[in-house]
Each structure stands twice: as structure tokens, then as C-alpha cells.
Design a protein around this motif. Structure first.
Motif, PDB file in Angstrom:
ATOM      1  N   ALA A  36      51.939  40.890  41.752  1.00 44.29           N
ATOM      2  CA  ALA A  36      51.386  39.733  41.147  1.00 44.29           C
ATOM      3  C   ALA A  36      49.792  39.695  41.343  1.00 44.29           C
ATOM      4  CB  ALA A  36      51.966  38.569  41.447  1.00 44.29           C
ATOM      5  N   GLY A  37      49.425  40.071  42.416  1.00 44.96           N
ATOM      6  CA  GLY A  37      47.666  40.107  42.777  1.00 44.96           C
ATOM      7  C   GLY A  37      47.045  40.922  41.872  1.00 44.96           C
ATOM      8  N   SER A  38      47.702  42.205  41.886  1.00 47.26           N
ATOM      9  CA  SER A  38      46.871  43.061  41.057  1.00 47.26           C
ATOM     10  C   SER A  38      46.916  42.676  39.419  1.00 47.26           C
ATOM     11  CB  SER A  38      47.868  44.501  40.993  1.00 47.26           C
ATOM     12  OG  SER A  38      47.760  45.105  42.231  1.00 47.26           O
ATOM     13  N   TYR A  39      47.949  42.166  39.129  1.00 47.41           N
ATOM     14  CA  TYR A  39      47.871  41.553  37.675  1.00 47.41           C
ATOM     15  C   TYR A  39      46.726  40.498  37.526  1.00 47.41           C
ATOM     16  CZ  TYR A  39      49.323  39.306  33.365  1.00 47.41           C
ATOM     17  OH  TYR A  39      49.402  38.466  32.171  1.00 47.41           O
ATOM     18  N   ALA A  40      46.562  39.610  38.558  1.00 46.48           N
ATOM     19  CA  ALA A  40      45.696  38.708  38.407  1.00 46.48           C
ATOM     20  C   ALA A  40      44.201  39.251  38.480  1.00 46.48           C
ATOM     21  CB  ALA A  40      45.849  37.619  39.541  1.00 46.48           C
ATOM     22  N   PHE A  41      43.907  40.152  39.400  1.00 46.89           N
ATOM     23  CA  PHE A  41      42.868  40.747  39.649  1.00 46.89           C
ATOM     24  C   PHE A  41      42.412  41.714  38.104  1.00 46.89           C
ATOM     25  CE2 PHE A  41      43.148  40.946  44.383  1.00 46.89           C
ATOM     26  CZ  PHE A  41      41.862  40.013  44.549  1.00 46.89           C
ATOM     27  N   TYR A  42      43.408  42.412  37.634  1.00 48.30           N
ATOM     28  CA  TYR A  42      43.125  42.952  36.486  1.00 48.30           C
ATOM     29  C   TYR A  42      42.980  42.103  35.188  1.00 48.30           C
ATOM     30  CZ  TYR A  42      44.123  46.430  32.596  1.00 48.30           C
ATOM     31  OH  TYR A  42      43.841  47.217  31.550  1.00 48.30           O
ATOM     32  N   ARG A  43      43.537  40.936  35.265  1.00 50.18           N
ATOM     33  CA  ARG A  43      43.278  40.201  34.174  1.00 50.18           C
ATOM     34  C   ARG A  43      41.727  39.627  34.049  1.00 50.18           C
ATOM     35  NH1 ARG A  43      46.939  35.272  32.805  1.00 50.18           N
ATOM     36  NH2 ARG A  43      45.417  35.057  31.368  1.00 50.18           N
ATOM     37  N   ASN A  44      41.360  39.482  35.292  1.00 53.07           N
ATOM     38  CA  ASN A  44      39.987  38.773  35.461  1.00 53.07           C
ATOM     39  C   ASN A  44      39.010  39.758  35.564  1.00 53.07           C
ATOM     40  OD1 ASN A  44      40.095  35.866  35.787  1.00 53.07           O
ATOM     41  ND2 ASN A  44      41.915  36.578  36.875  1.00 53.07           N
ATOM     42  N   GLY A  45      39.071  41.123  35.192  1.00 54.70           N
ATOM     43  CA  GLY A  45      38.154  42.325  35.068  1.00 54.70           C
ATOM     44  C   GLY A  45      37.804  42.904  36.561  1.00 54.70           C
ATOM     45  N   LYS A  46      38.611  42.640  37.718  1.00 58.79           N
ATOM     46  CA  LYS A  46      38.304  43.082  38.882  1.00 58.79           C
ATOM     47  C   LYS A  46      38.965  44.543  39.518  1.00 58.79           C
ATOM     48  CE  LYS A  46      35.408  39.847  39.984  1.00 58.79           C
ATOM     49  NZ  LYS A  46      33.651  40.335  40.067  1.00 58.79           N
ATOM     50  N   LEU A  47      39.778  45.052  38.737  1.00 55.00           N
ATOM     51  CA  LEU A  47      40.649  45.966  38.817  1.00 55.00           C
ATOM     52  C   LEU A  47      40.418  47.257  37.759  1.00 55.00           C
ATOM     53  CD1 LEU A  47      42.698  47.878  40.542  1.00 55.00           C
ATOM     54  CD2 LEU A  47      44.641  46.671  39.414  1.00 55.00           C
ATOM     55  N   ASP A  48      39.525  48.091  38.230  1.00 54.95           N
ATOM     56  CA  ASP A  48      39.217  49.335  37.329  1.00 54.95           C
ATOM     57  C   ASP A  48      40.014  50.349  37.652  1.00 54.95           C
ATOM     58  OD1 ASP A  48      37.990  51.343  35.731  1.00 54.95           O
ATOM     59  OD2 ASP A  48      35.961  50.735  36.211  1.00 54.95           O
ATOM     60  N   GLN A  62      55.564  35.015  48.745  1.00 53.09           N
ATOM     61  CA  GLN A  62      54.406  35.989  48.748  1.00 53.09           C
ATOM     62  C   GLN A  62      53.975  36.037  47.445  1.00 53.09           C
ATOM     63  OE1 GLN A  62      57.097  38.650  51.675  1.00 53.09           O
ATOM     64  NE2 GLN A  62      54.826  39.526  51.590  1.00 53.09           N
ATOM     65  N   THR A  63      54.681  36.238  46.458  1.00 49.67           N
ATOM     66  CA  THR A  63      54.111  36.251  44.982  1.00 49.67           C
ATOM     67  C   THR A  63      53.362  35.123  44.730  1.00 49.67           C
ATOM     68  OG1 THR A  63      56.015  37.579  44.290  1.00 49.67           O
ATOM     69  CG2 THR A  63      54.784  36.860  42.699  1.00 49.67           C
ATOM     70  N   THR A  64      53.663  33.888  44.959  1.00 51.15           N
ATOM     71  CA  THR A  64      52.935  32.869  44.839  1.00 51.15           C
ATOM     72  C   THR A  64      51.523  32.999  45.298  1.00 51.15           C
ATOM     73  OG1 THR A  64      54.911  31.529  44.463  1.00 51.15           O
ATOM     74  CG2 THR A  64      52.853  30.452  44.634  1.00 51.15           C
ATOM     75  N   GLY A  65      51.507  33.350  46.732  1.00 47.40           N
ATOM     76  CA  GLY A  65      50.558  33.088  47.412  1.00 47.40           C
ATOM     77  C   GLY A  65      49.519  34.185  46.945  1.00 47.40           C
ATOM     78  N   GLY A  66      50.129  35.625  46.683  1.00 43.48           N
ATOM     79  CA  GLY A  66      49.211  36.562  46.100  1.00 43.48           C
ATOM     80  C   GLY A  66      48.775  36.455  44.613  1.00 43.48           C
ATOM     81  N   TYR A  67      49.324  35.886  43.797  1.00 43.49           N
ATOM     82  CA  TYR A  67      48.828  35.585  42.478  1.00 43.49           C
ATOM     83  C   TYR A  67      47.882  34.753  42.669  1.00 43.49           C
ATOM     84  CZ  TYR A  67      48.394  34.357  37.520  1.00 43.49           C
ATOM     85  OH  TYR A  67      47.845  34.450  36.409  1.00 43.49           O
ATOM     86  N   PHE A  68      47.929  33.417  42.925  1.00 46.06           N
ATOM     87  CA  PHE A  68      47.146  32.263  42.967  1.00 46.06           C
ATOM     88  C   PHE A  68      45.937  32.667  43.748  1.00 46.06           C
ATOM     89  CE2 PHE A  68      50.683  30.076  41.569  1.00 46.06           C
ATOM     90  CZ  PHE A  68      49.995  29.355  40.165  1.00 46.06           C
ATOM     91  N   THR A  69      45.830  33.275  44.994  1.00 44.47           N
ATOM     92  CA  THR A  69      44.633  33.703  45.866  1.00 44.47           C
ATOM     93  C   THR A  69      43.921  34.853  44.774  1.00 44.47           C
ATOM     94  OG1 THR A  69      45.835  33.342  47.653  1.00 44.47           O
ATOM     95  CG2 THR A  69      43.935  34.925  47.948  1.00 44.47           C
ATOM     96  N   ALA A  70      44.463  35.937  44.211  1.00 46.06           N
ATOM     97  CA  ALA A  70      43.864  36.735  43.674  1.00 46.06           C
ATOM     98  C   ALA A  70      42.948  36.180  42.241  1.00 46.06           C
ATOM     99  CB  ALA A  70      44.742  37.928  43.124  1.00 46.06           C
ATOM    100  N   HIS A  71      43.550  35.355  41.555  1.00 46.07           N
ATOM    101  CA  HIS A  71      43.126  34.762  40.361  1.00 46.07           C
ATOM    102  C   HIS A  71      41.978  33.677  40.908  1.00 46.07           C
ATOM    103  CE1 HIS A  71      43.363  32.568  36.667  1.00 46.07           C
ATOM    104  NE2 HIS A  71      43.050  31.355  36.997  1.00 46.07           N
ATOM    105  N   TYR A  72      42.060  33.163  41.941  1.00 43.09           N
ATOM    106  CA  TYR A  72      40.769  32.214  42.328  1.00 43.09           C
ATOM    107  C   TYR A  72      39.683  33.095  42.915  1.00 43.09           C
ATOM    108  CZ  TYR A  72      38.345  28.687  45.188  1.00 43.09           C
ATOM    109  OH  TYR A  72      37.169  28.003  45.617  1.00 43.09           O
ATOM    110  N   ALA A  73      39.969  34.251  43.465  1.00 47.52           N
ATOM    111  CA  ALA A  73      39.085  35.092  44.259  1.00 47.52           C
ATOM    112  C   ALA A  73      38.086  35.736  43.026  1.00 47.52           C
ATOM    113  CB  ALA A  73      39.559  36.215  45.287  1.00 47.52           C
TER     114      ALA A  73
END
Length: 259
Positions: free
Chosen positions: A61-73, A214-225
């Protein structure tokens, strides 16, 4: 396994917090493993396997959020990803046959060393990614393989060590290093889950419940960060706090403070 209402609440709140901590720093398993062993009463090896379910879903979930926001190359990070996963496969093959307890005494001193690395010249942790950086293969290959082996074998503290290598050696920003870390941990944990399941070391009802938090915490933290300009600063502060708490727990300093 039926849980009391208060246990359900602690599991969900604790796993959500762990997912958030794991996404920006690491060592959130200190929370989830404590819940699994002390609150629910799972044996150590069963808790270790069960814990991997939430780690996988949170990392995905965190990786998906980072990827959507251009932080995972993924293209730039392909070699760290592939080499670390290869090392992790070897590590978990050893882990199912060897006890991890012998490494606890070594791990606590590694945490002290890590705290010094984090606190000395903290500006190194706050810079943006150096896109021109080309790590030397003779150093990078054994380093990433070793990181992966450690993660597959022990997991405890893997996120902290991975961030140190990606930020200080590979010259990633702390946020982008966390994005790669989440993808790597999610990928090899997916494989590790099959090994633990084959050994009968996963309690799926408990593991899936923790995965929700854990999925909830991981996704929203990554999206915000990924969107917050000061995310590197706060990630560094959280990393310092996580390592300090780990040291206190590993050296039983909380018992000394309690009298």
C-alpha cells in the motif's frame, strides 16, 4: 482464535501505528511482535510468520502511494531492488532452520552504532536525491545482497539499515529511500509468506486483522509524506526516535527507569 474487544482495539490501533512507523522509518515490528507475543500469546516463531502478513500489505500500500505521487522510480532503483530481494531469499532459507535469538545481543550494539550514524552530520539525511550518483558495483552488489540476507533472516531493524545505505551511500532522499524500502520489503515478504505458510507458522485470522491496521497506516503515511515539503525532516526525527526506543528496549533501560 477469538479476541476480546479490548484486544481487537489494541491490535488495530497498534498495527496502524506500526504501519505508519515502518513506512517512514522502520522497526514498527517492535510494536506488532509485542502485541502478537505478549497480548495474544503466540509463540515466537508463529508470531514471526504472522507478522509478515501485515508487513506485506502495508509495504504494498505504501509503495503504491509513493509511486502514484512520483516518489518511487523503479527503473533507477532496479538493481538495489533485485539484489536485495535475491539476498532476502537466501536469508529466509536459513531463517527457518536457525534461531534468531543469538543475534539479539549483537543487534543492540548495531542500533547504538546506527544512532551515531544518524546524529552525526544530520544534514546528510535531509538532502534531495542525487540523480547522477552511480554506486560502484564491487561495493553495491555485496552491500545490497547482504542487506537482503539480513532482512530475510532477521527482519528486525532491516528498514533502518536499508535507509542508511540508500541515503548515505546511494544518495537517495530520505522519502525516496523509504519508497524503495517499502517496495523491496513488500516483494521479498510476499515470497517469505509462502515459506512460513509451508512451515505452518502463520495465524491467518490474526495476521489479516493486523494487516488492516498496517495497510491503513502505511498508505496514508506514504501519501502524506510524498506531498509534504518537510517530509524528509520529519522522517529523520521519527528515525531518531525509533532507534532511541529500540536501544532503550534492547538494553532494558525502561526497567532501570522504572526502578
Amino acid at each position: 482464535m477469538e479476541l476480546e474487544l479490548y484486544q481487537l482495539a489494541i491490535v488495530l490501533i497498534g498495527s496502524t501505528l506500526a504501519g505508519s512507523i515502518n513506512t517512514l522509518a522502520g522497526n514498527g515490528s517492535a510494536i506488532t511482535l509485542t502485541i502478537l507475543t505478549e497480548l495474544i500469546g503466540l509463540p515466537g516463531n508463529l508470531a514471526n510468520g504472522t507478522n509478515r502478513v501485515g508487513i506485506f500489505t502495508q509495504s504494498a500500500a505504501g509503495s503504491y502511494a509513493f509511486y502514484r505521487n512520483g516518489k518511487l522510480d523503479l527503473q533507477r532503483s532496479r538493481w538495489p531492488i533485485l539484489l536485495t530481494i535475491a539476498g532476502a531469499i537466501a536469508g529466509v532459507a536459513v531463517a527457518v532452520n536457525v534461531s534468531n535469538e543469538a543475534f539479539r545481543s549483537v543487534f543492540r550494539f548495531l542500533m547504538v552504532l546506527m544512532l551515531l550514524v544518524i546524529l552525526v552530520k544530520p544534514k546528510r539525511w535531509l538532502r534531495e536525491s542525487d540523480l547522477e550518483r552511480q554506486p560502484h558495483p564491487l561495493v553495491a552488489i555485496p552491500l545490497y545482497l547482504g542487506l537482503g540476507f539480513y532482512g530475510g533472516f532477521i527482519q528486525m531493524g532491516m528498514g533502518v539499515f536499508f535507509l542508511a545505505v540508500m541515503v548515505l551511500y546511494a544518495r537517495y532522499s530520505l522519502v525516496e529511500a523509504n519508497a524503495v524500502k517499502g517496495f523491496v520489503v513488500g516483494a521479498y515478504t510476499f515470497l517469505v509468506i509462502f515459506v512460513f505458510q509451508w512451515q505452518g507458522l502463520i495465524s491467518w485470522p490474526v495476521g489479516l486483522l493486523m494487516a488492516v491496521g498496517q495497510t491503513t497506516g502505511g498508505y496514508f503515511t506514504a501519501h502524506y509524506a510524498a506531498r509534504y515539503p518537510q517530509a524528509n525532516v520529519w522522517a529523520h526525527r521519527l528515525l531518531v526516535a525509533v532507534v532511541l526506543l529500540a536501544i532503550a528496549r534492547l538494553f532494558d533501560l525502561h526497567l532501570l527507569l522504572g526502578g
